[in-house]
Design a protein around this motif. Structure first.
Motif, PDB file in Angstrom:
ATOM      1  N   LEU A   1       0.789  -1.231   0.000  1.00 19.75           N
ATOM      2  CA  LEU A   1       0.000   0.000   0.000  1.00 19.75           C
ATOM      3  C   LEU A   1       0.827   1.289   0.000  1.00 19.75           C
ATOM      4  O   LEU A   1       0.326   2.352   0.354  1.00 19.75           O
ATOM      5  N   HIS A   2       2.089   1.200  -0.387  1.00 20.83           N
ATOM      6  CA  HIS A   2       2.901   2.426  -0.465  1.00 20.83           C
ATOM      7  C   HIS A   2       4.064   2.188  -1.419  1.00 20.83           C
ATOM      8  O   HIS A   2       5.095   1.645  -1.048  1.00 20.83           O
ATOM      9  N   VAL A   3       3.872   2.582  -2.666  1.00 21.24           N
ATOM     10  CA  VAL A   3       4.889   2.345  -3.689  1.00 21.24           C
ATOM     11  C   VAL A   3       5.055   3.614  -4.530  1.00 21.24           C
ATOM     12  O   VAL A   3       4.081   4.291  -4.849  1.00 21.24           O
TER      13      VAL A   3
ATOM     14  N   ASP B   1       2.700   8.372  -5.160  1.00 24.17           N
ATOM     15  CA  ASP B   1       3.828   9.270  -5.399  1.00 24.17           C
ATOM     16  C   ASP B   1       3.674  10.543  -4.577  1.00 24.17           C
ATOM     17  O   ASP B   1       2.603  10.830  -4.053  1.00 24.17           O
ATOM     18  N   HIS B   2       4.775  11.281  -4.484  1.00 22.85           N
ATOM     19  CA  HIS B   2       4.783  12.496  -3.663  1.00 22.85           C
ATOM     20  C   HIS B   2       3.919  13.587  -4.285  1.00 22.85           C
ATOM     21  O   HIS B   2       3.619  13.566  -5.482  1.00 22.85           O
ATOM     22  N   SER B   3       3.541  14.543  -3.442  1.00 25.46           N
ATOM     23  CA  SER B   3       2.695  15.644  -3.903  1.00 25.46           C
ATOM     24  C   SER B   3       3.538  16.892  -4.180  1.00 25.46           C
ATOM     25  O   SER B   3       4.716  16.946  -3.839  1.00 25.46           O
TER      26      SER B   3
ATOM     27  N   SER C   1      -1.894   8.747  -3.405  1.00 31.16           N
ATOM     28  CA  SER C   1      -0.936   9.844  -3.293  1.00 31.16           C
ATOM     29  C   SER C   1      -0.343   9.814  -1.898  1.00 31.16           C
ATOM     30  O   SER C   1      -1.045   9.481  -0.927  1.00 31.16           O
ATOM     31  N   GLU C   2       0.950  10.095  -1.816  1.00 29.63           N
ATOM     32  CA  GLU C   2       1.546  10.338  -0.497  1.00 29.63           C
ATOM     33  C   GLU C   2       1.523  11.844  -0.348  1.00 29.63           C
ATOM     34  O   GLU C   2       2.474  12.544  -0.718  1.00 29.63           O
ATOM     35  N   VAL C   3       0.400  12.328   0.150  1.00 32.84           N
ATOM     36  CA  VAL C   3       0.198  13.772   0.161  1.00 32.84           C
ATOM     37  C   VAL C   3       0.922  14.389   1.361  1.00 32.84           C
ATOM     38  O   VAL C   3       0.875  13.863   2.469  1.00 32.84           O
TER      39      VAL C   3
ATOM     40  N   ALA D   1      -1.086  10.247   4.077  1.00 31.71           N
ATOM     41  CA  ALA D   1      -0.556  11.573   4.395  1.00 31.71           C
ATOM     42  C   ALA D   1       0.720  11.418   5.206  1.00 31.71           C
ATOM     43  O   ALA D   1       0.845  10.479   5.993  1.00 31.71           O
ATOM     44  N   ALA D   2       1.667  12.334   4.980  1.00 28.34           N
ATOM     45  CA  ALA D   2       2.940  12.199   5.683  1.00 28.34           C
ATOM     46  C   ALA D   2       3.666  13.525   5.796  1.00 28.34           C
ATOM     47  O   ALA D   2       3.428  14.452   5.025  1.00 28.34           O
ATOM     48  N   ILE D   3       4.541  13.563   6.781  1.00 26.09           N
ATOM     49  CA  ILE D   3       5.390  14.737   7.020  1.00 26.09           C
ATOM     50  C   ILE D   3       6.745  14.500   6.382  1.00 26.09           C
ATOM     51  O   ILE D   3       7.326  13.429   6.550  1.00 26.09           O
ATOM     52  N   HIS D   4       7.229  15.499   5.641  1.00 25.53           N
ATOM     53  CA  HIS D   4       8.574  15.379   5.070  1.00 25.53           C
ATOM     54  C   HIS D   4       9.440  16.598   5.339  1.00 25.53           C
ATOM     55  O   HIS D   4      10.586  16.661   4.912  1.00 25.53           O
ATOM     56  N   THR D   5       8.871  17.589   6.010  1.00 15.40           N
ATOM     57  CA  THR D   5       9.646  18.800   6.345  1.00 15.40           C
ATOM     58  C   THR D   5       9.217  19.251   7.744  1.00 15.40           C
ATOM     59  O   THR D   5       8.235  18.748   8.291  1.00 15.40           O
TER      60      THR D   5
ATOM     61  N   ALA E   1       1.285   7.910   7.025  1.00 16.03           N
ATOM     62  CA  ALA E   1       2.481   7.149   6.641  1.00 16.03           C
ATOM     63  C   ALA E   1       3.642   7.459   7.582  1.00 16.03           C
ATOM     64  O   ALA E   1       3.701   8.530   8.173  1.00 16.03           O
ATOM     65  N   HIS E   2       4.551   6.526   7.692  1.00 14.55           N
ATOM     66  CA  HIS E   2       5.709   6.602   8.609  1.00 14.55           C
ATOM     67  C   HIS E   2       5.490   7.597   9.742  1.00 14.55           C
ATOM     68  O   HIS E   2       6.094   8.658   9.802  1.00 14.55           O
ATOM     69  N   PRO E   3       4.662   7.191  10.712  1.00 14.87           N
ATOM     70  CA  PRO E   3       4.150   8.140  11.697  1.00 14.87           C
ATOM     71  C   PRO E   3       5.173   8.881  12.571  1.00 14.87           C
ATOM     72  O   PRO E   3       4.879   9.974  13.032  1.00 14.87           O
TER      73      PRO E   3
ATOM     74  N   ALA F   1      15.233   0.939   6.808  1.00 12.93           N
ATOM     75  CA  ALA F   1      15.779   2.002   7.649  1.00 12.93           C
ATOM     76  C   ALA F   1      14.670   2.730   8.410  1.00 12.93           C
ATOM     77  O   ALA F   1      14.941   3.538   9.290  1.00 12.93           O
ATOM     78  N   ARG F   2      13.427   2.450   8.082  1.00 14.09           N
ATOM     79  CA  ARG F   2      12.323   3.117   8.787  1.00 14.09           C
ATOM     80  C   ARG F   2      11.679   2.183   9.821  1.00 14.09           C
ATOM     81  O   ARG F   2      11.736   2.427  11.004  1.00 14.09           O
ATOM     82  N   LEU F   3      11.053   1.127   9.367  1.00  9.18           N
ATOM     83  CA  LEU F   3      10.279   0.248  10.250  1.00  9.18           C
ATOM     84  C   LEU F   3       9.514   1.103  11.265  1.00  9.18           C
ATOM     85  O   LEU F   3       9.726   1.033  12.460  1.00  9.18           O
TER      86      LEU F   3
ATOM     87  N   THR G   1       5.828  -0.788   1.600  1.00  8.12           N
ATOM     88  CA  THR G   1       7.291  -0.874   1.553  1.00  8.12           C
ATOM     89  C   THR G   1       7.943   0.476   1.264  1.00  8.12           C
ATOM     90  O   THR G   1       9.127   0.638   1.462  1.00  8.12           O
ATOM     91  N   ASP G   2       7.146   1.458   0.764  1.00  9.73           N
ATOM     92  CA  ASP G   2       7.758   2.727   0.352  1.00  9.73           C
ATOM     93  C   ASP G   2       8.822   2.456  -0.718  1.00  9.73           C
ATOM     94  O   ASP G   2       9.833   3.153  -0.802  1.00  9.73           O
ATOM     95  N   ALA G   3       8.586   1.421  -1.516  1.00  6.92           N
ATOM     96  CA  ALA G   3       9.563   1.034  -2.540  1.00  6.92           C
ATOM     97  C   ALA G   3       9.729   2.153  -3.555  1.00  6.92           C
ATOM     98  O   ALA G   3       8.752   2.744  -4.012  1.00  6.92           O
TER      99      ALA G   3
HETATM  100 ZN   LIG Z   1       7.376   9.564   2.810  1.00  7.96          ZN
END
Ligand SMILES: [Zn+2]
Ligand SMILES: [Zn+2]
Length: 572
Positions: free
Chosen positions: A341-343, A373-375, A412-414, A437-441, A467-469, A505-507, A528-530
């Motif tokens: 569910l995350h590619v 994919d990323h937003s 979408s990985e928004v 939804a996820a934080i990247h910054t 995602a990756h909480p 590296a996440r788990l 997997t965030d592949a």
């Molecule tokens: Zn991410």
């Protein structure tokens, strides 16, 4: 106290005496005892209880008294005082393979070197090469030794250690001399990082097994080689120990070396209450010394009236009590996973086309994958604009026509912006099959700010998954200050799923958070965030972490069939 522990102490005594330039006969006497202890089949503790220690070859009056002191008090006064007499870092120098006691003592006298750090500085300034008996080559060797020591001390990601161990096991398995073989230790418990690898073998010809093991090409350094135990450092710095054990002790040894320590201590207490003694050789009746189990691990647990406890649970986090009550979870396994569910595809920062990813997923017998994919605001990761996303949805439709009944979910990985607003408006989010939804910054926000920011995103009714909480990247980045208890409660309230990101590296969620989610009745998704189709395989590590978190099939969203999944995603 075990033989190996006593040997270690006597070895240190010999080293310190040698650094101090003491009588070589005394040094050799200790070294001899170390060798005897290392090859002794019986535990010294047992000998001490039944006969004289002086029966052990090489053990005289003085050393017998020291062993007795160690066995009865767990400590040795002489050793403690001896350690005080030299700088502690100096003894550590000896753990560098190129540095023996004489060199250590020379380095200390001539250059005042007291630690590995000092030594590294001196080497880099080329102050070693002019000492008597040294040269440029010595400096190179010492530096290499220091690098190895550093790597040896570090832990390795499960995703790196596991394939390495598997390749060693595969090489040994091929031998007709190998009967049974298994990994043990933290690797068998599938911890997220691994200190070293333990492998247990049964064989009628241990020498042959060791010969093949020690000749493996990936070995950087052999630390010890013997009939029943050998230790090496692999390229990359991981230590691997191979032990050959007797077939009727294999189960007991496997149990013993798998740990964890707290789990085993608890088992030992249970055994004691039943008049049993449990060690790496088997389970024994204390009174008669009669062996009652050892060949199979299941039997070891059975003698304590326990069901088999899967290695991933052996952390003394209630698994023994659950075993006694018959309430151990039926852990999820890889074959229950019906999709990823995350590619990422090459529409953002992935490297494969959607069709390629879908084909790879079909090979894994999946029913679906979600392209997330990323937003747009994540420019560095090639984030998609609204227009891009619409075009991508159209492409996904075409792929689905070809691959039916396999299904690519449009997702979408928004990005969750710094104020908690999402990177896309609702009218485009609602077009998607799945929104994660996820934080990247903005990782450095304080606890309250970042927790509220995430909660705000979770309240959006089009967001299915967080995602990756915690945002952690093992060995690189600490988790952000998020209040996970609050997030788990909010997930329950809003019906948001929490991702267990299986990227090695996440788990993230980790095992403990998975378990809390389960306790609160929050479902977890595995992704997997592949960024490459090969990385779809990291699902294995995600499943392992889920198992460590006590998760069952029913706790994980992507154990559902495509039909059931779509129903739930729509309802959300
Ligand atoms: Zn991410
Ligand atoms: Zn991602």
């Amino acid at each position: 106290m075990r033989n190996s522990e006593i040997a270690l102490i006597f070895n240190q005594i010999a080293d310190i005496l040698e650094i101090k330039g003491e009588n070589p006969f005394r040094v050799r006497a200790y070294q001899k005892v170390v060798r005897v202890l290392e090859s002794l089949a019986e535990e010294v503790e047992e000998i001490y209880q039944t006969r004289e220690l002086k029966n052990i070859p090489g053990v005289g009056e003085g050393i017998a008294r020291k062993i007795e002191e160690l066995l009865t008090t767990g400590k040795l006064q002489y050793y403690e005082e001896l350690k005080e007499s030299v700088p502690s870092g100096l003894v550590e120098l000896l753990s560098i393979s190129e540095v023996g006691p004489r060199t250590a003592s020379l380095l200390h006298k001539e250059l005042g070197i007291k630690s590995v750090k000092d030594l590294e500085k001196a080497v880099r300034k080329h102050r070693i090469k002019d000492l008597p008996g040294m040269g440029e080559k010595t400096e190179e060797n010492i530096l290499r030794g220091i690098e190895l020591l550093k790597r040896r001390k570090g832990r390795m990601l499960l995703g790196k250690a596991y394939p390495l161990a598997q390749s060693i096991i595969d090489s040994l398995k091929k031998l007709s001399e190998v009967d049974r073989i298994s990994s043990a230790g933290s690797l068998r418990r599938m911890k997220e990082t691994i200190g070293d690898i333990d492998i247990l073998v049964t064989s009628k010809k241990p020498a042959k097994v060791m010969e093949v093991f020690l000749s493996l090409p990936q070995i950087a350094e052999v630390l010890a080689s013997g009939e029943t135990k050998s230790s090496v450092i692999m390229e990359g710095g991981l230590q691997v120990d191979v032990r050959v054990v007797k077939p009727d002790s294999f189960g007991a040894a496997l149990q013993y070396f798998t740990g964890s320590k707290p789990h085993n201590i608890k088992l030992r207490e249970l055994a004691n209450k039943r008049g049993l003694k449990i060690n790496e050789y088997g389970v024994f009746k204390i009174k008669s010394g009669k062996k009652v189990a050892g060949r199979k691990e299941e039997d070891v647990y059975a003698t304590l009236n326990l069901p088999y406890i899967p290695p991933e649970l052996r952390e003394e986090r209630g698994e023994i009590e659950a075993g006694q009550e018959g309430s151990l979870p039926k852990l999820i396994s890889l074959k229950s996973i019906k999709g990823d569910l995350h590619v990422h595809s090459k529409w953002s920062d992935g490297s494969d086309a959607i069709m390629e990813l879908a084909e790879a997923a079909r090979k894994l017998k999946y029913q679906y994958i979600a392209i997330c994919d990323h937003s747009k605001s994540l420019g560095v990761a090639g984030g998609l604009s609204e227009r891009d996303l619409e075009r991508q949805i159209a492409e996904i439709r075409k792929v689905n026509e070809k691959l039916h009944p396999f299904r690519v979910l449009a997702g979408s990985e928004v990005d969750i912006r710094s104020d908690g607003r999402l990177d896309f408006e609702d009218d485009i989010l609602k077009e998607l099959d799945i929104v994660i939804a996820a934080i990247h910054t903005g990782f450095k926000q304080d606890r309250e700010t970042i927790t509220n920011r995430i909660i705000k995103a979770m309240k959006n009714k089009f967001v299915h998954v967080l995602a990756h909480p915690t945002g952690r990247v093992l060995h690189e980045r600490e988790p952000y200050q998020v209040d996970m208890e609050a997030i788990i409660k909010e997930a329950k309230r809003t019906g948001t799923f929490l991702e267990l990101n299986a990227f090695p590296a996440r788990l993230d969620l980790n095992d403990v958070h998975c378990r809390r989610a389960r306790e609160e009745g929050v479902m977890v998704t595995l992704g997997t965030d592949a960024h490459h189709k090969m990385q779809l395989d990291s699902m294995y590590y995600g499943v392992a972490t889920a198992r460590r978190g006590w998760l069952e099939d029913k706790d994980i969203l992507n154990t559902l069939s495509l039909k059931e999944l779509l129903k739930i995603l729509k309802r959300n």
